[in-house]
Structures are given as structure tokens and as C-alpha cells.
Design a protein around this motif. Structure first.
Motif, PDB file in Angstrom:
ATOM      1  N   MET A 164       4.180 -27.192 -13.350  1.00 43.62           N
ATOM      2  CA  MET A 164       5.098 -26.407 -14.307  1.00 43.62           C
ATOM      3  C   MET A 164       4.915 -24.862 -14.195  1.00 43.62           C
ATOM      4  O   MET A 164       5.926 -23.945 -14.283  1.00 43.62           O
ATOM      5  CB  MET A 164       5.004 -26.736 -15.668  1.00 43.62           C
ATOM      6  N   SER A 165       3.596 -24.544 -14.023  1.00 42.78           N
ATOM      7  CA  SER A 165       3.159 -23.063 -14.176  1.00 42.78           C
ATOM      8  C   SER A 165       3.636 -22.340 -12.764  1.00 42.78           C
ATOM      9  O   SER A 165       3.927 -21.199 -12.705  1.00 42.78           O
ATOM     10  CB  SER A 165       1.591 -22.811 -14.370  1.00 42.78           C
ATOM     11  N   ARG A 166       3.703 -23.099 -11.704  1.00 42.70           N
ATOM     12  CA  ARG A 166       4.190 -22.551 -10.568  1.00 42.70           C
ATOM     13  C   ARG A 166       5.624 -22.380 -10.706  1.00 42.70           C
ATOM     14  O   ARG A 166       5.947 -21.165  -9.928  1.00 42.70           O
ATOM     15  CB  ARG A 166       3.756 -23.530  -9.412  1.00 42.70           C
ATOM     16  N   VAL A 167       6.393 -22.908 -11.157  1.00 41.45           N
ATOM     17  CA  VAL A 167       8.025 -22.975 -11.387  1.00 41.45           C
ATOM     18  C   VAL A 167       8.024 -21.446 -12.210  1.00 41.45           C
ATOM     19  O   VAL A 167       8.985 -20.820 -11.848  1.00 41.45           O
ATOM     20  CB  VAL A 167       8.473 -23.871 -12.115  1.00 41.45           C
ATOM     21  N   LEU A 168       7.285 -21.294 -13.246  1.00 41.21           N
ATOM     22  CA  LEU A 168       7.318 -20.281 -14.129  1.00 41.21           C
ATOM     23  C   LEU A 168       7.013 -19.039 -13.556  1.00 41.21           C
ATOM     24  O   LEU A 168       7.499 -17.871 -13.682  1.00 41.21           O
ATOM     25  CB  LEU A 168       6.405 -20.326 -15.294  1.00 41.21           C
ATOM     26  N   ARG A 169       5.872 -19.134 -12.638  1.00 42.19           N
ATOM     27  CA  ARG A 169       5.451 -17.714 -11.904  1.00 42.19           C
ATOM     28  C   ARG A 169       6.743 -17.398 -10.779  1.00 42.19           C
ATOM     29  O   ARG A 169       6.708 -16.304 -10.588  1.00 42.19           O
ATOM     30  CB  ARG A 169       4.252 -18.241 -10.950  1.00 42.19           C
ATOM     31  N   LEU A 170       7.383 -18.614 -10.212  1.00 42.90           N
ATOM     32  CA  LEU A 170       8.344 -18.366  -9.436  1.00 42.90           C
ATOM     33  C   LEU A 170       9.612 -17.841 -10.020  1.00 42.90           C
ATOM     34  O   LEU A 170      10.141 -16.767  -9.598  1.00 42.90           O
ATOM     35  CB  LEU A 170       8.736 -19.699  -8.659  1.00 42.90           C
ATOM     36  N   LEU A 171       9.700 -18.219 -11.155  1.00 48.65           N
ATOM     37  CA  LEU A 171      10.719 -17.632 -11.883  1.00 48.65           C
ATOM     38  C   LEU A 171      10.667 -16.116 -12.159  1.00 48.65           C
ATOM     39  O   LEU A 171      11.427 -15.135 -12.213  1.00 48.65           O
ATOM     40  CB  LEU A 171      11.043 -18.322 -13.235  1.00 48.65           C
ATOM     41  N   GLU A 172       9.484 -15.804 -12.829  1.00 47.77           N
ATOM     42  CA  GLU A 172       9.067 -14.610 -13.242  1.00 47.77           C
ATOM     43  C   GLU A 172       9.073 -13.667 -11.771  1.00 47.77           C
ATOM     44  O   GLU A 172       9.507 -12.325 -12.064  1.00 47.77           O
ATOM     45  CB  GLU A 172       7.694 -14.257 -13.746  1.00 47.77           C
ATOM     46  N   GLY A 173       8.579 -13.985 -10.610  1.00 49.39           N
ATOM     47  CA  GLY A 173       8.655 -13.264  -9.712  1.00 49.39           C
ATOM     48  C   GLY A 173       9.942 -13.209  -9.172  1.00 49.39           C
ATOM     49  O   GLY A 173      10.539 -11.791  -8.813  1.00 49.39           O
ATOM     50  N   THR A 174      10.861 -13.974  -9.454  1.00 47.72           N
ATOM     51  CA  THR A 174      12.419 -13.759  -9.129  1.00 47.72           C
ATOM     52  C   THR A 174      12.908 -12.700  -9.916  1.00 47.72           C
ATOM     53  O   THR A 174      13.702 -11.948  -9.505  1.00 47.72           O
ATOM     54  CB  THR A 174      13.178 -15.053  -9.118  1.00 47.72           C
ATOM     55  N   CYS A 175      12.641 -12.727 -11.180  1.00 51.11           N
ATOM     56  CA  CYS A 175      13.147 -11.831 -11.993  1.00 51.11           C
ATOM     57  C   CYS A 175      12.790 -10.339 -11.871  1.00 51.11           C
ATOM     58  O   CYS A 175      13.520  -9.525 -12.067  1.00 51.11           O
ATOM     59  CB  CYS A 175      12.802 -12.186 -13.404  1.00 51.11           C
ATOM     60  N   ALA A 176      11.515 -10.310 -11.274  1.00 52.12           N
ATOM     61  CA  ALA A 176      11.080  -8.948 -11.006  1.00 52.12           C
ATOM     62  C   ALA A 176      11.664  -8.411 -10.020  1.00 52.12           C
ATOM     63  O   ALA A 176      12.046  -7.173  -9.801  1.00 52.12           O
ATOM     64  CB  ALA A 176       9.450  -9.138 -10.591  1.00 52.12           C
ATOM     65  N   VAL A 177      11.935  -9.352  -8.869  1.00 41.32           N
ATOM     66  CA  VAL A 177      12.792  -8.974  -7.799  1.00 41.32           C
ATOM     67  C   VAL A 177      14.160  -8.381  -8.043  1.00 41.32           C
ATOM     68  O   VAL A 177      14.730  -7.441  -7.718  1.00 41.32           O
ATOM     69  CB  VAL A 177      12.703  -9.894  -6.742  1.00 41.32           C
ATOM     70  N   VAL A 178      14.715  -9.190  -8.675  1.00 41.74           N
ATOM     71  CA  VAL A 178      16.145  -8.989  -9.337  1.00 41.74           C
ATOM     72  C   VAL A 178      16.151  -7.500 -10.251  1.00 41.74           C
ATOM     73  O   VAL A 178      17.018  -6.741 -10.152  1.00 41.74           O
ATOM     74  CB  VAL A 178      16.775 -10.005 -10.130  1.00 41.74           C
ATOM     75  N   ALA A 179      15.195  -7.352 -11.025  1.00 39.37           N
ATOM     76  CA  ALA A 179      15.317  -6.170 -11.831  1.00 39.37           C
ATOM     77  C   ALA A 179      14.821  -4.936 -10.935  1.00 39.37           C
ATOM     78  O   ALA A 179      15.813  -3.742 -11.182  1.00 39.37           O
ATOM     79  CB  ALA A 179      13.983  -6.279 -12.883  1.00 39.37           C
ATOM     80  N   VAL A 180      14.131  -5.038  -9.946  1.00 38.04           N
ATOM     81  CA  VAL A 180      13.880  -4.059  -8.907  1.00 38.04           C
ATOM     82  C   VAL A 180      15.102  -3.377  -8.168  1.00 38.04           C
ATOM     83  O   VAL A 180      15.637  -2.465  -8.256  1.00 38.04           O
ATOM     84  CB  VAL A 180      12.611  -4.144  -8.348  1.00 38.04           C
ATOM     85  N   LEU A 181      15.774  -4.684  -7.838  1.00 43.46           N
ATOM     86  CA  LEU A 181      17.049  -4.453  -6.918  1.00 43.46           C
ATOM     87  C   LEU A 181      18.009  -3.864  -7.765  1.00 43.46           C
ATOM     88  O   LEU A 181      18.896  -3.064  -7.554  1.00 43.46           O
ATOM     89  CB  LEU A 181      17.619  -5.758  -6.397  1.00 43.46           C
ATOM     90  N   TYR A 182      18.288  -4.293  -9.230  1.00 40.42           N
ATOM     91  CA  TYR A 182      19.285  -3.765 -10.266  1.00 40.42           C
ATOM     92  C   TYR A 182      19.009  -2.282 -10.304  1.00 40.42           C
ATOM     93  O   TYR A 182      19.796  -1.431 -10.477  1.00 40.42           O
ATOM     94  CB  TYR A 182      19.236  -4.576 -11.207  1.00 40.42           C
ATOM     95  N   ALA A 183      17.576  -1.966 -10.660  1.00 35.64           N
ATOM     96  CA  ALA A 183      17.230  -0.452 -11.011  1.00 35.64           C
ATOM     97  C   ALA A 183      17.646   0.372  -9.743  1.00 35.64           C
ATOM     98  O   ALA A 183      18.065   1.316  -9.724  1.00 35.64           O
ATOM     99  CB  ALA A 183      15.889  -0.381 -11.395  1.00 35.64           C
ATOM    100  N   THR A 184      17.234  -0.197  -8.503  1.00 34.34           N
ATOM    101  CA  THR A 184      17.619   0.453  -7.238  1.00 34.34           C
ATOM    102  C   THR A 184      19.004   0.734  -7.068  1.00 34.34           C
ATOM    103  O   THR A 184      19.643   1.914  -6.983  1.00 34.34           O
ATOM    104  CB  THR A 184      17.051  -0.100  -5.895  1.00 34.34           C
ATOM    105  N   LEU A 185      19.972  -0.299  -7.237  1.00 41.00           N
ATOM    106  CA  LEU A 185      21.309  -0.108  -7.062  1.00 41.00           C
ATOM    107  C   LEU A 185      21.554   0.962  -8.580  1.00 41.00           C
ATOM    108  O   LEU A 185      22.596   1.658  -7.733  1.00 41.00           O
ATOM    109  CB  LEU A 185      22.036  -1.412  -7.349  1.00 41.00           C
TER     110      LEU A 185
END
Length: 55
Positions: free
Chosen positions: A1-22
Motif C-alpha cells: 500500500m505504501s508503494r501505491v501512495l508513493r507512486l501517487l505522490e510522485g505522479t501528483c508532483a509531476v502533474v503539479a510541475v507540468l501545470y506550473a510550467t504551462l
């Protein structure tokens, strides 16, 4: 379960950086400042925060 949460957190970070860049690359800064001062960015920030919280 913690692996899924880390993956979700990483995905969120990538989306946030892409959103901010755009946002930085393709925005009219005067319009962004006016929207910020009129609190019109609330819905955008809420959607991003909800997506990052998984809710």
C-alpha cells in the motif's frame, strides 16, 4: 500500500510541475495578476489540491 501512495505522490508532483510550467509559459501575466487579485484562481487551486490529496 505504501508503494501505491508513493507512486501517487510522485505522479501528483509531476502533474503539479507540468501545470506550473504551462502556467508560466503560456499565460498573460497581467491577466494572471488580475485574476489573482480578484480571487478567480480559487477553483484552479482547489482542483489541483484535490487531485493531489487523492480526494
Amino acid at each position: 500500500m505504501s508503494r501505491v501512495l508513493r507512486l501517487l505522490e510522485g505522479t501528483c508532483a509531476v502533474v503539479a510541475v507540468l501545470y506550473a510550467t504551462l502556467l508560466v509559459l503560456f499565460t498573460d501575466y497581467d491577466a494572471l495578476l488580475i485574476a489573482y487579485r480578484k480571487d478567480d484562481l480559487y477553483s484552479t487551486i482547489t482542483v489541483l489540491a484535490a487531485a493531489c490529496c487523492g480526494g
